[in-house]
Design an enzyme around this catalytic site. Structure first.
Site, PDB file in Angstrom:
ATOM      1  N   HIS A 270      28.234  -5.480  24.944  1.00 41.27           N
ATOM      2  CA  HIS A 270      28.150  -5.717  23.505  1.00 41.27           C
ATOM      3  C   HIS A 270      28.163  -7.217  23.168  1.00 41.27           C
ATOM      4  O   HIS A 270      28.935  -7.658  22.314  1.00 41.27           O
ATOM      5  CB  HIS A 270      29.314  -5.029  22.786  1.00 41.27           C
ATOM      6  CG  HIS A 270      29.324  -3.546  22.911  1.00 41.27           C
ATOM      7  ND1 HIS A 270      30.457  -2.786  22.684  1.00 41.27           N
ATOM      8  CD2 HIS A 270      28.345  -2.662  23.238  1.00 41.27           C
ATOM      9  CE1 HIS A 270      30.170  -1.510  22.877  1.00 41.27           C
ATOM     10  NE2 HIS A 270      28.897  -1.412  23.214  1.00 41.27           N
ATOM     11  N   PRO A 271      27.310  -8.038  23.789  1.00 39.06           N
ATOM     12  CA  PRO A 271      27.300  -9.467  23.439  1.00 39.06           C
ATOM     13  C   PRO A 271      26.837  -9.664  21.997  1.00 39.06           C
ATOM     14  O   PRO A 271      25.955  -8.957  21.511  1.00 39.06           O
ATOM     15  CB  PRO A 271      26.319 -10.075  24.442  1.00 39.06           C
ATOM     16  CG  PRO A 271      25.418  -8.944  24.824  1.00 39.06           C
ATOM     17  CD  PRO A 271      26.281  -7.718  24.791  1.00 39.06           C
TER      18      PRO A 271
END
EC number: 1.1.99.1
Length: 565
Positions: free
Chosen positions: A474-475
């Site tokens: 989940h950058p």
């Protein structure tokens, strides 16, 4: 391909780019060029289309950029995975298909930042609804005619799902019937981006399928954006690599960067927009010294808390090659069976302490013991909880290493850099053990496989996290929206100090949301699409939503107290 002009050029056909391409070309007089570095989303490739095959794209490079971090200093100097989608659909083509919007207070918190007042939850909710078709129909929280198919979990799929949810409730935490509805906090069924025919509902399927035949949309795959072109402080076009050719396209109106939290800051920096000292290190002419480009990088880190299952009800047999042809055939012909689910059909969000304003820990329940990327499968019946903190105070960065567009950037998430990170992960392990030892799981629960019941002290739990925690993929937040000195874009995604250039993807989140990022990224693109088109925003919702407002994290006493586990 000769030099051509379009009204808009979109770099990246992912969760956001496909939304913009579809919405902008609803106006027949608007022309759009959509560039995607990867290839098509081949509909007969089970690796991306079968929900149960979600681990396969992460194991290769056809659909995965397969980035790797620099040695993470607080994680035993491990170089850690950073998978990102490559191909039409972007990361929606390879993600886990969990449809989680985040907590209402995520957006209300964004709106407290100067200039972001129209990003409250009630301002965003209409755009979540616009994007969605939920299989059980619309209501105040859910849409019924949007491009993204959302499938709800059905009772009786696997007894472990109901047992794990019930165990969370027995531990004193709330029950919720909709993690995207009135109350996110608690345990309950998890929605998924899966079609009624059991196929992955990527944005290529949901959005591009309705737009790709339009004469005013041109889609070019295997087109790697090299640089954004400028005339003074105005973006005028894009140079991209297509096969062996270097191609230039001009934008009459705007260039829209939708390349994700890693590649968007990388493209901006390569084009001369970013921290001046970084650009000068690579002899890149500085178009604009914008210090926030690539800073503020955030992610979710998670652990796998795994148990042996005493009854043969897990998905372990489905991992065996001799069972997979039947599973695949059932899915291919009927769109049903084990292949039609991502098997994240239950989960939850909790506060580990009463003074947390909204949930700080997320759970994904899975009726098998295996790593997310398909590695380290436990050779027995088992089950697990993916557990991780939601809003780490640690901050990282994406920094260009080379002017070569094919070179990966330097990525450092700086995981677990703050004391709060360690406290939350210790709390999460202990809370999970307590949940797993509730009566609802007695008939299923065997040995604790990971971390292992003998690991109890803070130091032992910390060592487990350093060695075994992994990214949740989940950058975000590396080109943040706002108006402070480190903000990159304004409340409409426009890059500060540059005309004709926007960033629209998960990188513009000021703070990461509580949960998975695909649904919020689609919402962001829907909302900004209206801004670009100069349309009146959708009417603000008046739906009610839960706020703890000082209520205890647990509403009741555990059925089995910690001392008994």
């Amino acid at each position: 391909m000769t030099t051509r002009e379009f009204d808009y050029i979109i770099c990246g056909a992912g969760s956001a780019g496909n939304v913009l391409a579809t919405r902008l070309t609803e106006d027949p007089d608007v022309t759009v060029l959509l560039l995607e570095a990867g290839g098509p989303d081949y509909r007969f490739d089970f690796r991306t289309q079968m929900p149960a095959a979600l681990a396969y794209p992460l194991q290769g490079r056809r659909y995965n950029w397969a980035y790797e971090t620099d040695p993470e200093p607080h994680m035993n100097n491990r170089r850690m995975e950073c998978g990102r989608g490559k191909g039409l659909g972007g990361s929606s083509l390879i993600n886990g298909m969990c449809y989680i919007r985040g907590n209402a207070l995520d957006y209300d918190n964004w709106s407290t930042h100067k200039g972001l007042e129209d990003w409250t939850y009630l301002d965003c909710l209409p755009y979540f609804r616009k994007a969605e078709t939920r299989d059980v129909g619309p209501n105040d929280y859910h849409g019924g005619d949007g491009p993204v198919s959302v499938t709800t979990s059905k009772p009786g799929v696997n007894p472990l799902f109901e047992a794990m949810v019930e165990a969370g409730v027995q531990a004193g935490y709330p029950r919720t019937d909709d993690l995207n509805g009135y109350q996110q906090e608690g345990f309950g069924p998890m929605d998924r981006t899966v079609t009624p025919r059991g196929r992955r509902a990527s944005t290529a399927r949901g959005y591009l399928d309705q737009a790709r035949a339009r004469p005013n949309l041109e889609i070019v795959t295997h087109a790697l954006a090299d640089r954004i072109l400028f005339s003074g402080k105005r973006a005028t076009g894009v140079t991209f690599l297509h096969g062996s050719a270097r191609v230039t396209a001009h934008a009459r109106r705007e260039v829209l960067v939708c390349s994700g939290a890693i590649a968007s800051p990388q493209l901006l920096q390569r084009s001369g927009v970013g921290p001046g000292e970084w650009l000068r290190e690579l002899d890149i002419p500085v178009v604009l010294d914008l210090p926030g480009v690539g800073r503020n990088l955030q992610d979710h880190l998670e652990m796998y808390i795994q148990f042996e299952c005493k009854e043969p009800v897990s998905l372990y047999p489905a991992l065996k090659w001799w069972n997979q042809p039947k599973i695949g055939l059932d899915w291919m012909i009927n769109g049903t069976g084990l292949g039609a689910s991502n098997h994240f059909e239950a989960g939850g969000f909790i506060r580990t302490r009463d003074d947390d304003l909204w949930p700080n820990i997320q759970y994904h329940f899975l009726p098998v013991a295996i790593n997310y990327n398909g590695s380290n499968a436990i050779e027995m019946h088992g089950f697990q909880a993916h557990v991780g903190s939601m809003r780490s105070p640690s901050r990282g960065r994406v920094k260009l290493k080379s002017r070569d567009p094919n070179a990966h950037p330097s990525i450092l998430f700086n995981y677990m850099a703050e004391a709060l990170d360690w406290r939350e992960f210790r709390d999460a392990i202990r809370a999970t053990r307590e949940i797993m030892h509730q009566p609802a799981l007695d008939r299923f629960r065997g040995r604790e496989l990971n971390p292992g019941a003998d690991l109890k002290s803070d130091n032992e739990l910390d060592a487990f996290v350093r060695a075994r925690a992994e990214t949740a993929f989940h950058p975000s937040c590396s080109c943040k929206m706002g108006y402070d000195d480190m903000a990159v874009v304004d409340n409409e995604g426009r890059v500060h100090g540059i005309d004709g250039l926007r960033v629209v993807d998960a990188s513009i989140m000021p703070i990461i949301t509580t949960g998975n990022l695909n649904a919020p990224t689609i919402m962001i693109a829907e909302k900004i699409a209206d801004k670009i088109r100069k349309r009146k925003p959708l009417e603000r919702s008046n739906a009610r939503y839960y706020v703890a407002n000082g209520a205890p994290a647990r509403g009741g006493k555990p059925a089995r107290a910690p001392a008994a586990v």
